[in-house]
Design an enzyme around this catalytic site. Sequence first.
Site, PDB file in Angstrom:
ATOM      1  CD1 TRP A  92     -80.060 -36.653 -90.852  1.00 57.80           C
ATOM      2  CD2 TRP A  92     -80.662 -34.918 -91.710  1.00 57.80           C
ATOM      3  NE1 TRP A  92     -79.212 -36.426 -91.902  1.00 57.80           N
ATOM      4  CE2 TRP A  92     -79.625 -34.891 -92.085  1.00 57.80           C
ATOM      5  CE3 TRP A  92     -81.504 -33.517 -91.441  1.00 57.80           C
ATOM      6  CZ2 TRP A  92     -79.023 -34.290 -92.774  1.00 57.80           C
ATOM      7  CZ3 TRP A  92     -80.324 -32.709 -92.668  1.00 57.80           C
ATOM      8  CH2 TRP A  92     -79.599 -32.729 -92.896  1.00 57.80           C
TER       9      TRP A  92
ATOM     10  CE  LYS B 275     -79.987 -38.061 -99.576  1.00 57.82           C
ATOM     11  NZ  LYS B 275     -79.916 -38.448 -97.843  1.00 57.82           N
TER      12      LYS B 275
ATOM     13  CG  ASP C 226     -86.887 -32.980 -93.534  1.00 58.79           C
ATOM     14  OD1 ASP C 226     -86.416 -32.800 -94.669  1.00 58.79           O
ATOM     15  OD2 ASP C 226     -85.377 -33.335 -92.433  1.00 58.79           O
TER      16      ASP C 226
ATOM     17  CB  ALA D 196     -84.719 -35.514 -97.081  1.00 59.98           C
TER      18      ALA D 196
HETATM   19  C1  LIG Z   1     -83.723 -36.375 -92.639  1.00 62.23           C
HETATM   20  C2  LIG Z   1     -83.632 -35.553 -93.818  1.00 62.23           C
HETATM   21  N1  LIG Z   1     -83.651 -34.039 -94.132  1.00 62.23           N
HETATM   22  C3  LIG Z   1     -83.347 -33.015 -95.130  1.00 62.23           C
HETATM   23  C4  LIG Z   1     -81.818 -34.016 -96.285  1.00 62.23           C
HETATM   24  C5  LIG Z   1     -81.858 -32.696 -96.788  1.00 62.23           C
HETATM   25  O1  LIG Z   1     -80.897 -33.169 -97.257  1.00 62.23           O
HETATM   26  P1  LIG Z   1     -79.898 -32.043 -98.805  1.00 62.23           P
HETATM   27  O2  LIG Z   1     -79.716 -30.598 -98.183  1.00 62.23           O
HETATM   28  O3  LIG Z   1     -78.939 -32.794 -99.047  1.00 62.23           O
HETATM   29  O4  LIG Z   1     -81.020 -32.154 -99.646  1.00 62.23           O
HETATM   30  C6  LIG Z   1     -82.146 -35.299 -95.531  1.00 62.23           C
HETATM   31  C7  LIG Z   1     -80.603 -35.673 -96.226  1.00 62.23           C
HETATM   32  O5  LIG Z   1     -79.692 -36.295 -95.958  1.00 62.23           O
HETATM   33  C8  LIG Z   1     -82.566 -35.333 -94.897  1.00 62.23           C
HETATM   34  O6  LIG Z   1     -82.105 -37.622 -94.842  1.00 62.23           O
END
Ligand SMILES: Cc1ncc(COP(=O)(O)O)c(C=O)c1O
Length: 396
Positions: free
Chosen positions: A130, A246, A211, A213
């Site tokens: 990411w 999400k 991680d 998400a």
């Molecule tokens: C792989 C991954 N990690 C972490 C996040 C963090 O999301 P948020 O900070 O919006 O909760 C995302 C959001 O797109 C993600 O795709």
Amino acid sequence: MFSHLEPLPADPILGLSALFKADTNPSKVDLGVGVYRTDAGETPIMKAIQAAYERLVANEGSKVYIAPTGWPGFTDAAAELALGVALKDKLKGQYGAIQTPGGCGALRLGFELIKHSAPETTVWVSNPTWANHVPTIKAADLTTAVYRYYDRASTSIDIDGMLEDLKDAKAGDMVLLHASCHNPTGADLDLAQWGKVIELIGERGLVPFLDMAYQGFAQGIEEDAEPIRQVFETLPEAVLSYSCSKNFGLYRERTGCLIVKSNGQDAEKALVTNMARLARENYSMPPSHGAALMTTVMEDADLRAMWQAELTEMRDRVNGLRRTLADSLTQKGFGDRFGAVATQTGMFSLLNLSPEEVAALQKDHAIYFPANGRINVAGLTQANIPYVADAVASVV
Ligand SMILES: Cc1ncc(COP(=O)(O)O)c(C=O)c1O
């Protein structure tokens, strides 16, 4: 002080959203930013969250600060989802958890904790990963290294390459892994591959950072958590960043959790007080609203069932779109070139297209996604897939 600062280029994905908005082509399709969408192109508030919201408005009564660890019950609810009740209870005292501003907040706080505790750590990330991972690790002043993960040519995971690269990690290094729905590829390790990775991490004395998400977007809430549970059950130390953006649709409410397991003395207290200190120096304490909504849903059997049903509907919709897109592209004569889209998971797939082909899709067909070929599958609809498939066939 600030006069020498130059404007920075727009974030590639957020920049695309602006271009998409300005495009007047009535057939335009936005496959850029990673949010869930309905067939009508909307990202509605989930029904269980809306119901929790109405209760909260009626009963909240105060906006006084919440504790640095977050809304009462929230970290427990997040740990229950990620670890399951049995493992959460079994590990009581061995892990610390703190509410964070979104998954990004959990990642940043996690990396700062690592910097604070073991400043020489190198964090190994998948190729690709990411786009926000490496900048966040670097912002915490840690070093990164890259392991092979996704082979674009075969559109599959290069597990041998991954294991070979991780053999170069030194004891104490950290391995960042996407718990499910790998972003940007959509390609997840299967459980046998997870087993090999966990074994290697254990043998080499590495520390995993998972991680999560997208819990619930791949196979189901319980199934998607299996790698997390195996890691936390098997290994002495582990870190998890958890995002509710999400799967609870709480994006802008910035709702996340950092969970860290340690084999040290008085682990829970040591971890929580250190994480709270780092949070205090950053933003003091997290916002309450999203965590209050998530906790209300999790603690009420009816709202929880409603949430699970809606999450299932979202997952089924995305998986249906995956199959239709893959079939439509196969019918255009592409053979298996895009076949993996059907079985990949979560919101994203990395389409096997060159940057020039992606640019042509944007210029000639008003289909927007970043140059690396990552599409947000949820931005498709059953109605616009034929248009997208025709467009792909015309630029390739
Ligand atoms: C792989 C991954 N990690 C972490 C996040 C963090 O999301 P948020 O900070 O919006 O909760 C995302 C959001 O797109 C993600 O795709």
